[in-house]
Each structure stands twice: as structure tokens, then as C-alpha cells.
Design a protein around this motif. Structure first.
Motif, mmCIF file in Angstrom:
data_model
loop_
_atom_site.group_PDB
_atom_site.id
_atom_site.type_symbol
_atom_site.label_atom_id
_atom_site.label_comp_id
_atom_site.label_asym_id
_atom_site.label_seq_id
_atom_site.Cartn_x
_atom_site.Cartn_y
_atom_site.Cartn_z
ATOM 1 N N LEU A 2 4.888 0.471 0.213
ATOM 2 C CA LEU A 2 5.772 -0.311 1.090
ATOM 3 C C LEU A 2 5.943 -1.807 0.608
ATOM 4 N N HIS A 3 6.998 -2.181 -0.006
ATOM 5 C CA HIS A 3 7.559 -3.466 -0.243
ATOM 6 C C HIS A 3 7.755 -4.316 0.866
ATOM 7 N N ALA A 4 8.760 -3.882 1.892
ATOM 8 C CA ALA A 4 9.378 -4.719 2.865
ATOM 9 C C ALA A 4 9.778 -3.883 3.931
ATOM 10 N N TYR A 5 9.660 -4.421 5.338
ATOM 11 C CA TYR A 5 10.162 -3.764 6.271
ATOM 12 C C TYR A 5 10.698 -4.871 7.285
ATOM 13 N N ASP A 6 11.217 -4.226 8.521
ATOM 14 C CA ASP A 6 11.795 -5.008 9.484
ATOM 15 C C ASP A 6 11.281 -4.427 11.046
ATOM 16 N N GLN A 7 11.792 -5.042 11.912
ATOM 17 C CA GLN A 7 11.592 -4.636 13.306
ATOM 18 C C GLN A 7 12.224 -3.265 13.727
ATOM 19 N N HIS A 8 13.179 -2.741 13.126
ATOM 20 C CA HIS A 8 13.840 -1.823 13.097
ATOM 21 C C HIS A 8 13.236 -0.504 12.346
ATOM 22 N N MET A 16 12.892 0.029 5.696
ATOM 23 C CA MET A 16 11.826 0.054 4.703
ATOM 24 C C MET A 16 12.458 0.041 3.526
ATOM 25 N N VAL A 17 11.695 -0.694 2.522
ATOM 26 C CA VAL A 17 11.780 -0.581 1.044
ATOM 27 C C VAL A 17 10.632 -0.192 0.598
ATOM 28 N N LEU A 18 10.745 0.989 -0.035
ATOM 29 C CA LEU A 18 9.415 1.774 -0.710
ATOM 30 C C LEU A 18 9.762 2.092 -2.207
ATOM 31 N N GLY A 19 8.766 1.899 -2.980
ATOM 32 C CA GLY A 19 8.731 1.802 -4.401
ATOM 33 C C GLY A 19 7.888 3.074 -4.885
ATOM 34 N N GLU A 40 0.935 -1.342 -0.064
ATOM 35 C CA GLU A 40 -0.062 0.050 0.024
ATOM 36 C C GLU A 40 0.787 1.393 0.016
ATOM 37 N N ARG A 41 0.377 2.240 -0.351
ATOM 38 C CA ARG A 41 1.065 3.684 -0.389
ATOM 39 C C ARG A 41 1.068 4.167 1.098
ATOM 40 N N PRO A 92 -2.160 3.944 4.942
ATOM 41 C CA PRO A 92 -3.341 4.542 4.120
ATOM 42 C C PRO A 92 -4.636 4.661 5.119
ATOM 43 N N LEU A 93 -5.528 5.503 4.536
ATOM 44 C CA LEU A 93 -6.634 5.802 5.122
ATOM 45 C C LEU A 93 -7.642 4.608 4.846
ATOM 46 N N ARG A 94 -8.223 3.944 5.784
ATOM 47 C CA ARG A 94 -9.183 2.921 5.562
ATOM 48 C C ARG A 94 -10.304 3.378 6.033
#
Length: 99
Positions: free
Chosen positions: A39-45, A48-51, A23-24, A94-96
Motif C-alpha cells: 500500500l503506497h497511498a489511499y483516500d477516504q473513498h 488506493m495505489v498498490l505496488g 505494508e503488504r 498485515p498480520l501483526r
């Protein structure tokens, strides 16, 4: 606590990040940087990998004669970006509607 990654429940703060995968999102960084991207990936720290990222940098300059603060923003688009978690101040999913 069992980790049920298939449910949509939010029990821990990182669950909001997990639910935002693909999601954006909006990320506020140190040094007046803002990122909006997928958001493509993240970890506990919070690394993040953003596209498809739009990065906005705000700088403040002081006019030498009037001492007036001049705010300048610059934007750039980046196809893929690795974000180091120690620079992250805020992550907004994102707003849900209907949650």
C-alpha cells in the motif's frame, strides 16, 4: 476527535489502513478479484495505489454437457496499480503479532 497520525492507536476504521502504509495488504474486490500488494497511498473513498501487486481472478464456467461448474484462476503481476474504491469489498492489513 483529534487526528494524531503519529500514534499507533486505532480509533477509526481508516486508522487500520493508515497503519498499513508501506505494508503488504490483501484486497478483495468485486467480480472475484483478489489483490495482494504494498500500500503506497489511499483516500477516504478507499481509492488506493498498490505496488508489486499480484492479482488473482477467479472465473466460473459451466460445462455444456455435464453442467459441472469449473473454477479457473488466472494470476498476473503488476508493478503499480490504482484501485478504485467503489470496487473494494474487504481490506485486510498485515498480520501483526502482539497487538
Amino acid at each position: 476527535m483529534a487526528d494524531d497520525t503519529s500514534s499507533g492507536a486505532v480509533e477509526e476504521p481508516l486508522d487500520l489502513i493508515r497503519l498499513s502504509l508501506d505494508e503488504r495488504i490483501y484486497v478483495k474486490m468485486k467480480n472475484d478479484r483478489e489483490l495482494r500488494g504494498r500500500l503506497h497511498a489511499y483516500d477516504q473513498h478507499l481509492n488506493m495505489v498498490l505496488g508489486d501487486v499480484e492479482e488473482t481472478i477467479t472465473t466460473v464456467e459451466v460445462d455444456d454437457e455435464t453442467y459441472e461448474e469449473i473454477y479457473k484462476t488466472s494470476k498476473r503481476n503488476v508493478q503499480m496499480l490504482f484501485v478504485r474504491g467503489d470496487g473494494v469489498i474487504l481490506v485486510s492489513p498485515p498480520l501483526r503479532v502482539g497487538i
